[in-house]
Design a protein around this motif. Structure first.
Motif, PDB file in Angstrom:
ATOM      1  N   GLY A 198     124.964  68.984-106.053  1.00 42.82           N
ATOM      2  CA  GLY A 198     126.338  69.202-106.493  1.00 42.82           C
ATOM      3  C   GLY A 198     127.121  70.109-105.573  1.00 42.82           C
ATOM      4  O   GLY A 198     128.335  70.134-105.618  1.00 42.82           O
ATOM      5  N   ARG A 199     126.430  70.851-104.736  1.00 41.66           N
ATOM      6  CA  ARG A 199     127.155  71.714-103.803  1.00 41.66           C
ATOM      7  C   ARG A 199     126.785  71.298-102.382  1.00 41.66           C
ATOM      8  O   ARG A 199     125.750  71.725-101.869  1.00 41.66           O
ATOM      9  CB  ARG A 199     126.762  73.171-104.041  1.00 41.66           C
ATOM     10  CG  ARG A 199     127.636  74.068-103.212  1.00 41.66           C
ATOM     11  CD  ARG A 199     128.025  75.396-103.804  1.00 41.66           C
ATOM     12  NE  ARG A 199     127.235  75.963-104.809  1.00 41.66           N
ATOM     13  CZ  ARG A 199     126.674  77.170-104.715  1.00 41.66           C
ATOM     14  NH1 ARG A 199     126.804  77.874-103.616  1.00 41.66           N
ATOM     15  NH2 ARG A 199     125.992  77.656-105.726  1.00 41.66           N
ATOM     16  N   PRO A 200     127.575  70.405-101.729  1.00 40.22           N
ATOM     17  CA  PRO A 200     127.202  69.921-100.394  1.00 40.22           C
ATOM     18  C   PRO A 200     127.215  71.065 -99.391  1.00 40.22           C
ATOM     19  O   PRO A 200     128.208  71.758 -99.233  1.00 40.22           O
ATOM     20  CB  PRO A 200     128.285  68.898-100.051  1.00 40.22           C
ATOM     21  CG  PRO A 200     128.989  68.612-101.311  1.00 40.22           C
ATOM     22  CD  PRO A 200     128.833  69.793-102.187  1.00 40.22           C
ATOM     23  N   SER A 201     126.073  71.247 -98.711  1.00 39.96           N
ATOM     24  CA  SER A 201     126.003  72.285 -97.692  1.00 39.96           C
ATOM     25  C   SER A 201     126.658  71.755 -96.422  1.00 39.96           C
ATOM     26  O   SER A 201     126.946  70.569 -96.296  1.00 39.96           O
ATOM     27  CB  SER A 201     124.546  72.633 -97.429  1.00 39.96           C
ATOM     28  OG  SER A 201     123.836  71.447 -97.168  1.00 39.96           O
ATOM     29  N   GLU A 202     126.838  72.635 -95.457  1.00 41.30           N
ATOM     30  CA  GLU A 202     127.467  72.226 -94.192  1.00 41.30           C
ATOM     31  C   GLU A 202     126.652  71.136 -93.521  1.00 41.30           C
ATOM     32  O   GLU A 202     127.178  70.172 -92.970  1.00 41.30           O
ATOM     33  CB  GLU A 202     127.526  73.455 -93.297  1.00 41.30           C
ATOM     34  CG  GLU A 202     128.678  73.474 -92.341  1.00 41.30           C
ATOM     35  CD  GLU A 202     128.661  74.769 -91.561  1.00 41.30           C
ATOM     36  OE1 GLU A 202     128.922  75.825 -92.169  1.00 41.30           O
ATOM     37  OE2 GLU A 202     128.361  74.714 -90.359  1.00 41.30           O
ATOM     38  N   GLU A 203     125.336  71.305 -93.608  1.00 38.18           N
ATOM     39  CA  GLU A 203     124.424  70.343 -92.995  1.00 38.18           C
ATOM     40  C   GLU A 203     124.613  68.970 -93.623  1.00 38.18           C
ATOM     41  O   GLU A 203     124.662  67.953 -92.939  1.00 38.18           O
ATOM     42  CB  GLU A 203     122.987  70.840 -93.217  1.00 38.18           C
ATOM     43  CG  GLU A 203     121.917  69.849 -92.923  1.00 38.18           C
ATOM     44  CD  GLU A 203     121.209  70.167 -91.622  1.00 38.18           C
ATOM     45  OE1 GLU A 203     121.358  71.301 -91.164  1.00 38.18           O
ATOM     46  OE2 GLU A 203     120.545  69.283 -91.076  1.00 38.18           O
ATOM     47  N   GLU A 204     124.754  68.949 -94.962  1.00 34.97           N
ATOM     48  CA  GLU A 204     124.891  67.675 -95.662  1.00 34.97           C
ATOM     49  C   GLU A 204     126.177  66.978 -95.248  1.00 34.97           C
ATOM     50  O   GLU A 204     126.189  65.763 -95.012  1.00 34.97           O
ATOM     51  CB  GLU A 204     124.889  67.922 -97.171  1.00 34.97           C
ATOM     52  CG  GLU A 204     124.737  66.659 -97.979  1.00 34.97           C
ATOM     53  CD  GLU A 204     124.656  66.940 -99.458  1.00 34.97           C
ATOM     54  OE1 GLU A 204     124.033  67.938 -99.846  1.00 34.97           O
ATOM     55  OE2 GLU A 204     125.228  66.148-100.217  1.00 34.97           O
ATOM     56  N   VAL A 205     127.257  67.746 -95.119  1.00 36.16           N
ATOM     57  CA  VAL A 205     128.539  67.157 -94.734  1.00 36.16           C
ATOM     58  C   VAL A 205     128.442  66.580 -93.325  1.00 36.16           C
ATOM     59  O   VAL A 205     128.896  65.460 -93.059  1.00 36.16           O
ATOM     60  CB  VAL A 205     129.654  68.225 -94.822  1.00 36.16           C
ATOM     61  CG1 VAL A 205     130.931  67.707 -94.220  1.00 36.16           C
ATOM     62  CG2 VAL A 205     129.886  68.633 -96.256  1.00 36.16           C
ATOM     63  N   THR A 206     127.811  67.346 -92.425  1.00 37.98           N
ATOM     64  CA  THR A 206     127.650  66.861 -91.042  1.00 37.98           C
ATOM     65  C   THR A 206     126.853  65.567 -91.022  1.00 37.98           C
ATOM     66  O   THR A 206     127.209  64.606 -90.337  1.00 37.98           O
ATOM     67  CB  THR A 206     126.901  67.908 -90.198  1.00 37.98           C
ATOM     68  OG1 THR A 206     127.442  69.186 -90.425  1.00 37.98           O
ATOM     69  CG2 THR A 206     126.968  67.553 -88.727  1.00 37.98           C
TER      70      THR A 206
END
Lengths: 282, 232
Positions: free
Chosen positions: A93-101
């Protein structure tokens, strides 16, 4: 939970070692971990691992009505949520920076690069197309989830077989795999993503396929997606480390060599898996 | 009554149970009835807890269930809450107050098998060995057909059952096997038949328990004690 930052002794040791072109796991700076591909029983399910980093990719397909803007094209949707299984620092539920990249890169590498021929997924123009759903599960994050995910995605697409469909006029007959052999997807090219990690000291050479510690300590990351035919799909550079154009071209040449190696490994693995599957010919 | 794959009614398929060694979690394991695993579970904890979930007297258990395709939905949330309630019977929650434990269960097949998920979760808890457990939670599926009760029905067999369900047992040694949960549903069964199904499940789950014990013994390179060969 936030990841703990590397300790000062770890940081100093890694930087010192890198100055002498030594990596903690004994690899050369431009050496990737050997990828291992393990296929599931269903077609389109593959687990890719780069050392301890593991990603599971699965493809399933269903027939839907196409969007009115693109009545002749099928659809590919990619789900890549990182769960706490990859590491406890990731939360649902909380996209980390890594996930967005990773999400953005996967979209560019697998969808926008036209690796998959979407028009071949059309059954009846304007009425029925295949909607492929690629789901990526990040099982363990030991550095460089991105490269692992891109590889798992493209291998899953190459491994998947969709049911054969017969269209007579307006009538669509879907043949189950027991009746007619399922058909592979039309893949134009096989893009691979290769990541470089740059470090704060400009005299330190970048490393390929960073491990977790190297990734955390890096000052910048550059990911190059290309295929074995030397065609560039994506060049993504994060972090702001200055890079001269000549160096950039040199690194892209290194990436080309890696992509060719990966292509050989992937083709071999797919061939070996396919020969092991029971294909009955009546 | 012979079943399509040649098993007798109360036989379970050969179990696949292996510890996975995922790098960033404390314990992980795969479990499946049959030759391929159908659930992968990972357990991490006790770790730092979100302020909102902090409990001053017990640890907070977070269960995340992920389907093989698509995004998790309501069904996964329900499975997660079932897994949480089943495992809480075994985990000693009061031993680590003000901390959190995260259990992630990944389904490796399209249908998803709740019994496999429960068994995989237990194995992951044991592999991490970080939260004390009162006993081992094992589960097995039972189905009711016109002729007989069948244990561990395959997906094809399940379609021909009039009632079926998963039974979860809390096992603290061969002498203490207690049924803690079931989702038995169907049509045309009475209380007697439900109790019968539970008894049959209870006998079969011992085999699951023994397989888990052997898997742990193999991993830790310990000899199995002879007392396990005692009758129930």
């Amino acid at each position: 939970m936030r990841p703990p930052s590397p300790s000062i002794p770890e940081k100093e040791f890694v930087f010192d070692a890198l100055k002498h072109s030594l990596r903690l796991d004994g690899r050369l700076p431009l050496e990737m971990r050997t990828p291992a591909l393990s296929f599931g029983t269903e077609l389109g399910c593959v687990e890719c691992s780069l050392g301890k980093t593991r990603v599971l990719a699965n493809i399933d397909a269903k027939m839907v009505k196409p969007t009115p803007e693109r009545p002749f094209e099928g659809m590919l949707s990619i789900h890549s949520e990182i769960s706490p299984m990859a590491a406890s620092e990731y939360e649902i539920g909380r996209p980390s920076e890594e996930e967005v990249t990773i999400t953005r890169m996967l979209d560019k590498v697998l969808r926008r690069s036209d690796a998959l021929d979407k028009e071949s997924l059309c059954i009846i123009a304007g009425q029925r197309v295949w909607h492929l759903r690629l789901t990526l599960h990040f099982l363990a994050d030991a550095g460089n989830l991105l490269d692992c995910a891109c590889m798992a995605g493209i291998v899953a697409l190459k491994h998947f077989r969709r049911p054969e469909v017969e269209v007579v006029g307006d009538e669509v007959t879907v043949h189950p795999p027991t009746e007619r052999a399922p058909v592979p997807l039309a893949i134009h090219h096989t893009p691979f993503c290769i990541s470089f990690a740059f470090f704060p000291d400009p005299s330190t050479q970048p490393v390929i396929d960073p491990s977790l510690l190297e990734q955390r300590l890096s000052a910048g990351l550059m990911s190059v997606a290309l295929n074995a035919q030397r065609e560039l799909c994506v060049v993504q550079k994060l972090g702001g480390v200055p890079l001269a154009p000549d160096d950039l071209l040199a690194y892209i040449n290194v990436a080309v060599a890696k992509a060719k190696e990966l292509d050989v490994i992937v083709e071999e693995a797919l061939k070996k898996d396919w020969s092991g599957r029971h294909v009955e010919v009546r | 009554m012979t079943r399509p794959d040649g098993r007798s009614p109360h036989d379970i398929r050969p179990i696949t149970a292996e510890f996975d060694d995922l790098a960033r979690v404390d314990g992980s394991a795969r479990f499946g009835f049959g030759s391929t695993p159908s659930a992968l579970a990972s357990f991490t904890g006790p770790i730092e807890v979100r302020l909102a979930a902090e409990n001053p007297s017990r640890l907070s258990l977070d269960v995340v269930v992920r389907p093989l395709s698509g995004i998790p939905g309501t069904r996964e949330k329900k499975t997660g809450s079932v897994l949480g309630s089943v495992l809480k019977q075994s985990l000693v929650m009061e031993a680590n107050p003000r901390t959190a434990v995260v259990l992630v269960v990944q389904s490796l097949t399209d249908e998803g098998s709740l019994a496999s998920m429960i068994n995989a979760s237990t194995m992951a808890c044991m592999a991490s060995a970080s939260v004390p457990m009162r006993g081992v939670v094992c589960a097995v599926d039972v189905g009711m057909t016109d002729d007989d009760f069948i244990v561990d029905p395959s997906p094809e067999e399940k379609q021909h059952t009039s009632a079926s369900g998963c039974f979860a047992f809390h096992i603290q040694g061969l002498q203490r096997v207690e049924c803690i949960w079931t989702n038995w549903t169907g049509s045309g069964f009475d209380e007697q038949e439900l109790l019968q199904a539970r008894t049959i499940a209870r006998e079969s789950v011992i085999n699951v328990w023994k397989t888990l014990k052997e898997t742990v013994a193999r991993r830790e390179k310990l000899p199995l004690e002879a007392e396990d060969e005692m009758e129930i």
